[in-house]
Design an enzyme around this catalytic site. Structure first.
Site, PDB file in Angstrom:
ATOM      1  N   ALA A   1      39.195  53.609  39.317  1.00  0.00           N
ATOM      2  CA  ALA A   1      39.704  52.987  38.088  1.00  0.00           C
ATOM      3  C   ALA A   1      40.424  51.664  38.337  1.00  0.00           C
ATOM      4  O   ALA A   1      40.039  50.618  37.788  1.00  0.00           O
ATOM      5  CB  ALA A   1      40.636  53.974  37.390  1.00  0.00           C
TER       6      ALA A   1
ATOM      7  N   ARG B   1      34.719  38.579  36.090  1.00  0.00           N
ATOM      8  CA  ARG B   1      34.526  37.921  34.779  1.00  0.00           C
ATOM      9  C   ARG B   1      35.125  36.522  34.782  1.00  0.00           C
ATOM     10  O   ARG B   1      34.627  35.621  34.134  1.00  0.00           O
ATOM     11  CB  ARG B   1      35.244  38.734  33.685  1.00  0.00           C
ATOM     12  CG  ARG B   1      34.419  39.884  33.174  1.00  0.00           C
ATOM     13  CD  ARG B   1      35.167  40.676  32.093  1.00  0.00           C
ATOM     14  NE  ARG B   1      34.737  42.048  32.172  1.00  0.00           N
ATOM     15  CZ  ARG B   1      35.487  43.068  32.566  1.00  0.00           C
ATOM     16  NH1 ARG B   1      36.749  42.884  32.874  1.00  0.00           N
ATOM     17  NH2 ARG B   1      34.983  44.273  32.656  1.00  0.00           N
TER      18      ARG B   1
ATOM     19  N   CYS C   1      39.336  62.190  35.057  1.00  0.00           N
ATOM     20  CA  CYS C   1      39.888  62.889  33.883  1.00  0.00           C
ATOM     21  C   CYS C   1      38.864  63.831  33.270  1.00  0.00           C
ATOM     22  O   CYS C   1      39.221  64.819  32.631  1.00  0.00           O
ATOM     23  CB  CYS C   1      40.335  61.882  32.824  1.00  0.00           C
ATOM     24  SG  CYS C   1      41.269  60.499  33.498  1.00  0.00           S
TER      25      CYS C   1
ATOM     26  N   ASN D   1      43.815  51.622  34.842  1.00  0.00           N
ATOM     27  CA  ASN D   1      42.878  50.647  34.258  1.00  0.00           C
ATOM     28  C   ASN D   1      43.591  49.371  33.827  1.00  0.00           C
ATOM     29  O   ASN D   1      43.119  48.261  34.095  1.00  0.00           O
ATOM     30  CB  ASN D   1      42.159  51.282  33.061  1.00  0.00           C
ATOM     31  CG  ASN D   1      41.001  52.151  33.514  1.00  0.00           C
ATOM     32  OD1 ASN D   1      39.953  51.650  33.874  1.00  0.00           O
ATOM     33  ND2 ASN D   1      41.206  53.449  33.543  1.00  0.00           N
TER      34      ASN D   1
ATOM     35  N   TYR E   1      49.662  60.716   4.313  1.00  0.00           N
ATOM     36  CA  TYR E   1      49.737  62.133   3.929  1.00  0.00           C
ATOM     37  C   TYR E   1      48.606  62.488   2.969  1.00  0.00           C
ATOM     38  O   TYR E   1      48.346  61.780   1.993  1.00  0.00           O
ATOM     39  CB  TYR E   1      51.068  62.458   3.237  1.00  0.00           C
ATOM     40  CG  TYR E   1      50.964  63.717   2.388  1.00  0.00           C
ATOM     41  CD1 TYR E   1      50.758  64.957   2.991  1.00  0.00           C
ATOM     42  CD2 TYR E   1      51.007  63.659   0.998  1.00  0.00           C
ATOM     43  CE1 TYR E   1      50.603  66.107   2.232  1.00  0.00           C
ATOM     44  CE2 TYR E   1      50.859  64.802   0.225  1.00  0.00           C
ATOM     45  CZ  TYR E   1      50.649  66.023   0.838  1.00  0.00           C
ATOM     46  OH  TYR E   1      50.482  67.155   0.100  1.00  0.00           O
TER      47      TYR E   1
ATOM     48  N   TRP F   1      55.914  66.021   4.210  1.00  0.00           N
ATOM     49  CA  TRP F   1      56.730  65.381   5.253  1.00  0.00           C
ATOM     50  C   TRP F   1      56.026  65.640   6.573  1.00  0.00           C
ATOM     51  O   TRP F   1      55.924  66.782   7.003  1.00  0.00           O
ATOM     52  CB  TRP F   1      58.131  66.004   5.316  1.00  0.00           C
ATOM     53  CG  TRP F   1      59.067  65.544   4.251  1.00  0.00           C
ATOM     54  CD1 TRP F   1      59.241  66.103   3.029  1.00  0.00           C
ATOM     55  CD2 TRP F   1      59.966  64.432   4.323  1.00  0.00           C
ATOM     56  NE1 TRP F   1      60.198  65.418   2.314  1.00  0.00           N
ATOM     57  CE2 TRP F   1      60.657  64.379   3.100  1.00  0.00           C
ATOM     58  CE3 TRP F   1      60.249  63.468   5.294  1.00  0.00           C
ATOM     59  CZ2 TRP F   1      61.629  63.413   2.820  1.00  0.00           C
ATOM     60  CZ3 TRP F   1      61.207  62.508   5.024  1.00  0.00           C
ATOM     61  CH2 TRP F   1      61.886  62.476   3.792  1.00  0.00           C
TER      62      TRP F   1
END
Ligand SMILES: Cc1cc2nc3c(=O)[nH]c(=O)nc-3n(C[C@H](O)[C@H](O)[C@H](O)COP(=O)(O)OP(=O)(O)OC[C@H]3O[C@@H](n4cnc5c(N)ncnc54)[C@H](O)[C@@H]3O)c2cc1C
Length: 455
Positions: free
Chosen positions: A12, A23, A46, A309, A430, A438
């Protein structure tokens, strides 16, 4: 002559650094060489638990970019090449080639350490038995999956109740094995507080995972063929056909340390915000470094792909003459075991104490959706706030499907230094299928505010 950038470590952090540098700089300006001791590059460790458990069918799907793809992109990746010594003054590396065991000397102008982490492996009797696995690399994952699928194993013992241990417990359950989880802590997931860990423990037991806490492993018993037969603890042996070790990791900084590059109190390589080490022209990124915790204001070693990363990209920018900074971490992490989700950000109670904070806690039990809405389930939220000024210090969530990513809102608030009072009135979305009117995170923050006001 182009400058020569050498990267040690092809996953990574290393390949993010190399790719970003590629790049930004033409091959005529910068030659980029990456040495990787394994056979794979740029893969998702992962994702390993999901491959081992059979959810991801092919290990190749975990590979974001193969060595050939990197080469086609102008990065000279050398797999099976292990860097064994670095001479920063002479700008030279000694590299062992696995294919013929020869050692070659390579030069560099700029160097990146991206050597990852080293799994904690206690030297216990019987630990050389067949069927005991760590789960650090894709090669580990492939070997473990092969064993699970082809050798008719039935009983798995997972040693270590951190997030990797939990994910592997899920993987073994998904693969149809009976699973025992052992840990020397009082609760699984000791990165969250014991009260929240107790909720995790209850749910794990409900999922059929046999949990034994406050248990220290003394060694491993073997059968006549050298296969693991049991995990031995004080006064007990847990029968096992297969054992998975998830005992945590420490920064893989030895090579850098031996080269005279500064290593900090956490064991990670010391860098500045630009990921430059204290040695001129030498950079470091990923699990091998220590970074800055924005809440405790202390150095931490936090082995997570999300940081690796970003730090790699920062190196790639800076090594090619740009300016980019890694801003530090606040310890946000999320995991799941079967349908249970666990998330944390900022400081736990233990960490807040250690950092010298006086704090209040708002802890609530609520629901993931409006209580009347189908499939609503229990959600536990905990918020820590500075008792002096209400600044949010940390948060934890334990719940089911979709619960844990709520942590990102809390992480954003902690990152920006919001108080619990400000947070408790935040304009969050909500509708009954998504939350009670809430949101539980707001209620937990409000409870922390009430704690402050009652003092
Ligand atoms: C099972 C598992 C699950 C995970 N889940 C998550 C998750 O859900 N979320 C998350 O954020 N993180 C997760 N992580 C952590 C994440 O995978 C790591 O933080 C990330 O891979 C670190 O990247 P890195 O490049 O720093 O180190 P690594 O990925 O360890 O790569 C370092 C590379 O350097 C090579 N190397 C080391 N020394 C040398 C040498 N001397 N010469 C040549 N090559 C060398 C190694 O072979 C290795 O390929 C998980 C890790 C594991 C093991």
């Amino acid at each position: 002559m182009p400058q020569r950038l050498v990267v040690i470590g092809g996953d990574a952090a290393g390949m993010s650094a190399a790719s970003q540098a590629r790049r930004r700089a033409k091959p005529s300006e910068l030659e980029i060489v990456a040495f990787e001791r394994g056979q794979y590059t740029s893969y998702s460790a992962c994702g390993l638990p999901y491959f081992v458990g059979g959810l991801v069918k092919d290990a190749q799907d975990l590979i974001a970019r193969s060595p050939d793809e990197h080469r086609a992109n102008g990065i000279d990746v050398r797999t099976g090449h292990e860097v064994v010594d670095v001479d920063v003054d002479a700008r030279q590396l000694m590299v062992r080639r696995h294919r013929d065991h020869s050692t070659i000397v390579e030069g560099f102008d700029q160097l990146v350490f991206a050597t990852g982490a080293v799994p904690v492996k206690p030297d216990l009797p019987g630990s050389d038995a067949k069927g005991i696995y760590g789960i650090q690399t894709i090669t580990d994952g492939i070997a473990l999956r092969e064993h699970v699928v082809h050798s008719g194993v039935r009983r798995a013992v997972v040693v270590g109740g951190g997030y990797v241990g939990l994910e592997m417990a899920e993987a073994m359950t998904r693969a149809g094995l009976d699973v025992v989880l052992l840990d020397r802590s009082p609760q699984p997931m000791n990165t969250i507080d014991p009260d929240m860990g107790a909720v995790v423990a209850d749910v794990l037991r409900g999922l059929g995972i046999e949990l034994h806490m406050e248990v220290a492993v003394h060694g491993f018993e073997q059968d006549a063929d050298g296969n693991v037969a049991a995990v031995a603890t004080e006064g007990h042996a847990f029968p096992a056909d297969i054992v998975v070790l998830g005992l945590g990791v420490k920064p893989g900084s030895r090579l850098a340390h031996d080269a005279g590059v500064a290593v900090g109190t956490t064991g990670g390589i010391v860098t500045d915000r630009r990921m430059a080490t204290k040695t001129e022209g030498v950079w470091a990124a990923g699990d091998c470094v220590e970074t800055f915790h924005r809440v405790s204001r202390r150095p931490v070693a936090m082995a997570l792909g999300t940081h690796a990363n970003k730090q790699g990209k920062v190196v790639g920018d800076n090594v090619t003459g740009g300016y980019s900074a890694f801003p530090g971490v606040i310890g946000t992490a999320v995991t799941k075991v079967c349908e249970l989700e666990v998330a944390r950000t900022g400081l736990s109670e233990r960490e807040a104490h250690a950092a010298g904070f006086e704090f209040v806690v708002g802890r609530i039990e609520s629901t993931t959706r409006a209580a009347y809405y189908p499939d609503s389930s229990t959600l536990h939220v905990k918020v820590l706030a500075d008792a002096r000024n209400g600044t949010m210090l940390g948060a934890q969530i334990v719940g089911r499907e979709g619960a844990a990513k709520r942590i990102d809102v809390l992480a954003t608030a902690i990152w920006t230094g919001m108080t619990a009072d400000e947070f408790s009135m935040l304009d969050l979305a909500y509708a009954p299928p998504y939350s009670p009117v809430w949101d539980p995170t707001l209620v937990a923050a409000r409870k922390a505010v009430a704690e402050i006001n009652s003092r």
